[in-house]
Design a protein around this motif. Structure first.
Motif, PDB file in Angstrom:
ATOM      1  N   PHE A  69       3.267  -3.928  -0.507  1.00 29.47           N
ATOM      2  CA  PHE A  69       2.427  -2.918  -1.150  1.00 29.47           C
ATOM      3  C   PHE A  69       1.114  -2.754  -0.382  1.00 29.47           C
ATOM      4  O   PHE A  69       0.668  -1.636  -0.109  1.00 29.47           O
ATOM      5  CB  PHE A  69       2.151  -3.307  -2.608  1.00 29.47           C
ATOM      6  CG  PHE A  69       1.253  -2.343  -3.317  1.00 29.47           C
ATOM      7  CD1 PHE A  69       1.726  -1.117  -3.738  1.00 29.47           C
ATOM      8  CD2 PHE A  69      -0.073  -2.673  -3.561  1.00 29.47           C
ATOM      9  CE1 PHE A  69       0.889  -0.223  -4.387  1.00 29.47           C
ATOM     10  CE2 PHE A  69      -0.907  -1.797  -4.218  1.00 29.47           C
ATOM     11  CZ  PHE A  69      -0.422  -0.565  -4.629  1.00 29.47           C
ATOM     12  N   VAL A 103       6.449  -8.743  -2.361  1.00 23.54           N
ATOM     13  CA  VAL A 103       6.225  -7.407  -2.921  1.00 23.54           C
ATOM     14  C   VAL A 103       4.769  -6.988  -2.753  1.00 23.54           C
ATOM     15  O   VAL A 103       4.476  -5.865  -2.325  1.00 23.54           O
ATOM     16  CB  VAL A 103       6.649  -7.363  -4.408  1.00 23.54           C
ATOM     17  CG1 VAL A 103       6.184  -6.077  -5.077  1.00 23.54           C
ATOM     18  CG2 VAL A 103       8.145  -7.521  -4.533  1.00 23.54           C
ATOM     19  N   MET A 104       3.834  -7.862  -3.067  1.00 26.08           N
ATOM     20  CA  MET A 104       2.414  -7.530  -2.955  1.00 26.08           C
ATOM     21  C   MET A 104       1.998  -7.336  -1.493  1.00 26.08           C
ATOM     22  O   MET A 104       1.174  -6.479  -1.187  1.00 26.08           O
ATOM     23  CB  MET A 104       1.562  -8.617  -3.615  1.00 26.08           C
ATOM     24  CG  MET A 104       1.737  -8.692  -5.120  1.00 26.08           C
ATOM     25  SD  MET A 104       1.301  -7.161  -5.963  1.00 26.08           S
ATOM     26  CE  MET A 104      -0.450  -7.173  -5.749  1.00 26.08           C
ATOM     27  N   GLY A 132       1.712  -0.990   2.872  1.00 29.12           N
ATOM     28  CA  GLY A 132       1.974   0.426   2.597  1.00 29.12           C
ATOM     29  C   GLY A 132       0.708   1.203   2.302  1.00 29.12           C
ATOM     30  O   GLY A 132       0.531   2.324   2.790  1.00 29.12           O
ATOM     31  N   VAL A 133      -0.187   0.637   1.519  1.00 30.44           N
ATOM     32  CA  VAL A 133      -1.449   1.312   1.202  1.00 30.44           C
ATOM     33  C   VAL A 133      -2.308   1.464   2.451  1.00 30.44           C
ATOM     34  O   VAL A 133      -2.904   2.514   2.691  1.00 30.44           O
ATOM     35  CB  VAL A 133      -2.205   0.553   0.087  1.00 30.44           C
ATOM     36  CG1 VAL A 133      -3.635   1.036  -0.045  1.00 30.44           C
ATOM     37  CG2 VAL A 133      -1.477   0.690  -1.231  1.00 30.44           C
TER      38      VAL A 133
END
Length: 67
Positions: free
Chosen positions: A22, A18-19, A25-26
């Motif tokens: 993330f 998940v991290m 994505g950022v």
């Protein structure tokens, strides 16, 4: 299973995924095509309401300082 062991197993497996997603994505959002205008606008936002110096005032004040 103990709570600590359960949370540790979750953090080691799924939370890492998940991290990572993330983070990717950022980074993609920051470097996406067409975002140059928004980044330039954000970088110059602190100067938006600044008064621009008048060229005549600077010259006259420097002439007065010389006298």
């Amino acid at each position: 299973m103990e709570t600590y062991s359960l949370l540790r197993a979750f953090a080691d497996s799924w939370m890492l995924i998940v991290m990572t997603l993330f983070f990717v994505g950022v980074v993609f959002w920051a470097f996406r095509p067409g975002s140059r205008k928004q980044h330039d606008d954000a970088a110059n936002a602190i100067f938006r309401h600044e008064r621009k110096p008048d060229g005549d005032d600077r010259e006259s004040s420097s002439e007065e300082a010389r006298k």
